[in-house]
Design a protein around this motif. Structure first.
Motif, PDB file in Angstrom:
ATOM      1  N   ASN A 172       0.857  -1.187   0.000  1.00 11.76           N
ATOM      2  CA  ASN A 172       0.000   0.000   0.000  1.00 11.76           C
ATOM      3  C   ASN A 172       0.892   1.236   0.000  1.00 11.76           C
ATOM      4  N   ILE A 173       0.892   1.984  -1.086  1.00 15.25           N
ATOM      5  CA  ILE A 173       1.767   3.156  -1.210  1.00 15.25           C
ATOM      6  C   ILE A 173       0.913   4.413  -1.306  1.00 15.25           C
ATOM      7  N   VAL A 174       1.134   5.319  -0.381  1.00 23.31           N
ATOM      8  CA  VAL A 174       0.387   6.568  -0.309  1.00 23.31           C
ATOM      9  C   VAL A 174       1.367   7.719  -0.491  1.00 23.31           C
ATOM     10  N   VAL A 175       1.032   8.638  -1.387  1.00 18.62           N
ATOM     11  CA  VAL A 175       1.916   9.757  -1.702  1.00 18.62           C
ATOM     12  C   VAL A 175       1.332  11.044  -1.135  1.00 18.62           C
ATOM     13  N   ALA A 176       2.143  11.753  -0.351  1.00 17.10           N
ATOM     14  CA  ALA A 176       1.730  13.055   0.176  1.00 17.10           C
ATOM     15  C   ALA A 176       1.908  14.093  -0.915  1.00 17.10           C
ATOM     16  N   CYS A 177       0.797  14.612  -1.402  1.00 11.16           N
ATOM     17  CA  CYS A 177       0.816  15.501  -2.568  1.00 11.16           C
ATOM     18  C   CYS A 177      -0.154  16.649  -2.335  1.00 11.16           C
ATOM     19  N   ASP A 178       0.388  17.862  -2.196  1.00 10.30           N
ATOM     20  CA  ASP A 178      -0.455  19.014  -1.881  1.00 10.30           C
ATOM     21  C   ASP A 178      -0.658  19.964  -3.054  1.00 10.30           C
ATOM     22  N   VAL A 179      -0.076  19.663  -4.204  1.00 10.23           N
ATOM     23  CA  VAL A 179      -0.301  20.518  -5.370  1.00 10.23           C
ATOM     24  C   VAL A 179      -1.298  19.832  -6.301  1.00 10.23           C
ATOM     25  N   THR A 180      -1.919  20.622  -7.145  1.00  7.90           N
ATOM     26  CA  THR A 180      -2.975  20.092  -8.019  1.00  7.90           C
ATOM     27  C   THR A 180      -2.632  20.227  -9.500  1.00  7.90           C
TER      28      THR A 180
END
Length: 379
Positions: A187-195
């Motif tokens: 399970n890989i979750v990426v912290a991404c705050d740009v759109t």
């Protein structure tokens, strides 16, 4: 009384853990009998790995990997106390901070080291990876990362291509036969705050390329390369994800995470709050105290303060914010769910002096706000 301290860092002066210590001292001065719980927070960027590792009572692991220009370096990542989750920041292996100003060139850089960190974590037996992708030196759409995981990229002559931003345009096919099978089991979750999308005027090359050393010609070349890998990847994986918000993050690593890691992209602060189980503490709290260096309009759209405000509102718990610079109106604070907001600056001072005195300024401001909130109990 139960008080939860959950701040972000004050950039340039205090780490989030130091803010916690300062706020704790202020509380103790005003209300010695308070029950205090401290949970340093981050928005998924710099410092997130350390916070999540320490909060899970985990350990830090050092690996030898390639930097953005292919040189061997030592890079650190964290593993949770129970050994199931790895916390990785791509900047540790592929970050702009690893390069001298004259070395910054996204035509030459790559994310190979980030992929090597992922492989190292898989070898450590983790079942989940949280990957922060801020601060990149690269615009390779995860080309290098994918190479480390066993993907192979070929040109029109069916010759294998080595990772680099300038080589994106040469890719004609992607082979997946040798890919590490553990990727699909993790399970890989990426912290991404740009759109941002992957390419175009709002894409990775045009918006972020110049910050990484790209001139106008390089930006155009990189954007053309991103369009090319998107076309090849869409044919390989039967899905065009180039317009998905966040695919342009970290030089297109957002897109690469979807293609090559089968990852999900999530807001960074949401990941940190979930991993630290902060909602359970909010529900018990009589007061939550948070803070960051500057509170402005950007703070109210996805940052730590905004995320906490939403939790506090839904649980009917007052939220107090201490900050260096306060740039929101009372109406904005009220709308955001902030009960009390205060700048810690107690007199006119330079930024340099404010940063030097940040610890005592936060402590003293906290003392006054706690006295205000709990005046009946502190008489």
């Amino acid at each position: 009384m139960y008080i939860l301290i959950a701040p972000d860092k004050f950039r340039g002066s205090l780490e989030a853990s130091e803010v916690c210590q300062s706020v704790t001292e202020g509380i103790r001065k005003a209300y010695p009998d308070a029950e205090i719980v401290s949970i340093p927070l981050a928005d998924g960027g710099e410092g997130t790995t350390r916070i999540l590792t320490e909060q899970s009572k985990g350990k830090f692991i050092t690996a030898i990997v390639h930097d953005p220009l292919g040189r061997y370096i030592e890079a650190e990542y964290g593993v949770s106390g129970d050994g199931t989750t790895a916390f990785i920041e791509m900047a540790a292996a592929s970050g702009l901070s690893l390069l001298k100003p004259w070395e910054q060139n996204p035509l030459l850089t790559h994310t190979l080291g980030t992929g090597e960190l992922i492989v190292h974590a898989l070898n450590a037996g983790v079942k989940k990876i949280i990957l922060g992708i801020g601060g990149s030196a690269t615009t390779d759409a995860g080309f290098g990362m994918a190479t480390a995981l066993g993907y192979q990229f070929f040109d029109e002559n069916n010759e294998m291509i080595t990772p680099a931003g300038e080589n994106l345009v040469r890719i004609r096919s992607i082979k997946t036969d040798g890919v590490d099978a553990r990727i699909k089991q993790t399970n890989i979750v990426v912290a991404c705050d740009v759109t941002n999308p992957l390419y175009g005027e709002s894409g990775a090359a045009f918006v972020y390329g110049p910050q990484k050393g790209a001139d106008k010609m390089m930006v155009s070349q990189l954007d053309h390369g991103l369009r090319n890998i998107a076309k090849v990847a869409a044919a390989t994986f039967d899905e065009d994800i180039s317009e998905v918000p966040g695919t342009g993050a970290a030089g297109g690593l957002g897109a690469g995470a979807l293609w090559f890691l089968h990852a999900t992209l999530q807001e960074g602060v949401g990941i940190v709050m979930e991993e630290t189980h902060i909602e359970a503490h909010v529900k018990k709290a009589d007061l939550v105290i948070t803070g960051e260096g500057k509170v402005d309009e950007q703070t109210l759209s996805g940052k730590v303060v905004n995320g906490l405000a939403s939790l506090c509102q839904s649980n009917h718990v007052p939220l107090a914010v201490v900050c260096g610079t306060l740039m929101i109106t009372p109406d904005e604070a009220k709308k955001a769910g902030i009960t009390y907001a205060v700048s810690v600056l107690n007199r006119p001072m330079s930024l340099q002096l404010a940063e030097a005195e940040a610890y005592s300024l936060v402590r003293d401001a906290t003392f006054h706000l706690v006295r205000l909130f709990f005046h009946k109990h502190t008489r």
